[in-house]
Motif scaffolding. Structure first.
Motif, PDB file in Angstrom:
ATOM      1  N   UNK A  28      -0.422   5.990  24.944  1.00 27.08           N
ATOM      2  CA  UNK A  28      -0.950   5.454  23.687  1.00 27.08           C
ATOM      3  C   UNK A  28      -2.298   6.061  23.316  1.00 27.08           C
ATOM      4  N   UNK A  29      -3.243   6.015  24.236  1.00 22.76           N
ATOM      5  CA  UNK A  29      -4.588   6.492  23.923  1.00 22.76           C
ATOM      6  C   UNK A  29      -4.597   7.979  23.590  1.00 22.76           C
ATOM      7  N   UNK A  30      -3.841   8.762  24.350  1.00 19.83           N
ATOM      8  CA  UNK A  30      -3.789  10.207  24.091  1.00 19.83           C
ATOM      9  C   UNK A  30      -3.119  10.491  22.748  1.00 19.83           C
ATOM     10  N   UNK A  36      -5.428  11.370  15.410  1.00 14.29           N
ATOM     11  CA  UNK A  36      -6.696  11.174  14.702  1.00 14.29           C
ATOM     12  C   UNK A  36      -7.549  12.448  14.720  1.00 14.29           C
ATOM     13  N   UNK A  37      -7.643  13.115  15.864  1.00 14.75           N
ATOM     14  CA  UNK A  37      -8.512  14.287  15.984  1.00 14.75           C
ATOM     15  C   UNK A  37      -7.895  15.556  15.398  1.00 14.75           C
ATOM     16  N   UNK A  38      -6.610  15.749  15.599  1.00 19.20           N
ATOM     17  CA  UNK A  38      -5.961  16.986  15.139  1.00 19.20           C
ATOM     18  C   UNK A  38      -5.518  16.903  13.685  1.00 19.20           C
ATOM     19  N   UNK A  55       1.062   1.244  16.936  1.00 20.09           N
ATOM     20  CA  UNK A  55       0.042   1.397  15.893  1.00 20.09           C
ATOM     21  C   UNK A  55       0.677   2.043  14.682  1.00 20.09           C
ATOM     22  N   UNK A  56       0.192   1.655  13.507  1.00 23.84           N
ATOM     23  CA  UNK A  56       0.483   2.383  12.273  1.00 23.84           C
ATOM     24  C   UNK A  56      -0.708   3.303  12.018  1.00 23.84           C
ATOM     25  N   UNK A  57      -0.419   4.575  11.850  1.00 14.34           N
ATOM     26  CA  UNK A  57      -1.429   5.565  11.500  1.00 14.34           C
ATOM     27  C   UNK A  57      -1.105   6.110  10.115  1.00 14.34           C
ATOM     28  N   UNK A  58      -2.134   6.353   9.305  1.00 12.26           N
ATOM     29  CA  UNK A  58      -1.959   6.858   7.938  1.00 12.26           C
ATOM     30  C   UNK A  58      -2.560   8.255   7.831  1.00 12.26           C
ATOM     31  N   UNK A  59      -1.923   9.131   7.043  1.00 12.55           N
ATOM     32  CA  UNK A  59      -2.547  10.431   6.767  1.00 12.55           C
ATOM     33  C   UNK A  59      -3.912  10.226   6.108  1.00 12.55           C
ATOM     34  N   UNK A  60      -4.753  11.269   6.100  1.00  9.11           N
ATOM     35  CA  UNK A  60      -6.124  11.116   5.622  1.00  9.11           C
ATOM     36  C   UNK A  60      -6.263  10.594   4.196  1.00  9.11           C
ATOM     37  N   UNK A  61      -5.284  10.865   3.341  1.00  8.17           N
ATOM     38  CA  UNK A  61      -5.444  10.505   1.932  1.00  8.17           C
ATOM     39  C   UNK A  61      -4.181   9.863   1.359  1.00  8.17           C
TER      40      UNK A  61
END
Length: 153
Positions: A28-30, A36-38, A55-61
């Protein structure tokens, strides 16, 4: 691309729309750090589900599309492939696609961030797109798609 077929508001599924793609990862953390970083993704929400972390992650915009990380031990990992053509021989999930304004610029930035690029960019006139592929550290393929000049929707 041709015009879209007419919408079907009378369908019992007329409320369907895209929301997220789920990606199974062992760490999860990796995974959260990598996206987030790449890719500059943002964390919308995190929660547990049994022994997994999600987790839900969203693109930058973009607030309308999400990548759902499903993280925990993976007893049956997928094979990590280096070739787009070979990947097309496997059944099931193949890739997710994100639109970009410029495939070559996005690809150059990914390379500068140490992301695994797959093959070279190419164009498919039938769909009026320039495409390129890369993958996350767990082999999940991601497509970059750029609309070619003069293309419709």
């Amino acid at each position: 691309m041709p015009p879209h077929p007419p919408k079907n508001p009378s369908s019992p599924f007329s409320s369907f729309s895209g929301h997220h793609v789920g990606i199974r990862v062992p760490d999860y953390d990796a995974a959260k750090a990598w996206y987030m970083e790449k890719l500059d993704f943002r964390v919308l929400q995190e929660w547990p589900y049994g022994e997994l972390k999600l987790a839900y992650l969203c693109p930058p915009n973009d607030d309308n599309f999400h990548v759902e990380l499903l993280a925990g031990p993976v007893p049956f990992p997928n094979e990590v492939l280096d070739d787009l053509g070979v990947s097309l021989q496997h059944g099931g999930y193949q890739h997710m696609c994100v639109h970009v304004d410029d495939v070559d610029e996005a690809r150059a930035e990914l390379a500068s961030r140490g992301v695994d690029l797959i093959g070279e960019p190419f164009e498919i006139e039938d769909i009026s797109r320039r495409l390129a592929f890369f993958r996350d550290p767990w082999g999940n393929m991601i497509e970059l798609s750029q609309k070619l000049p003069g293309a419709g929707s």
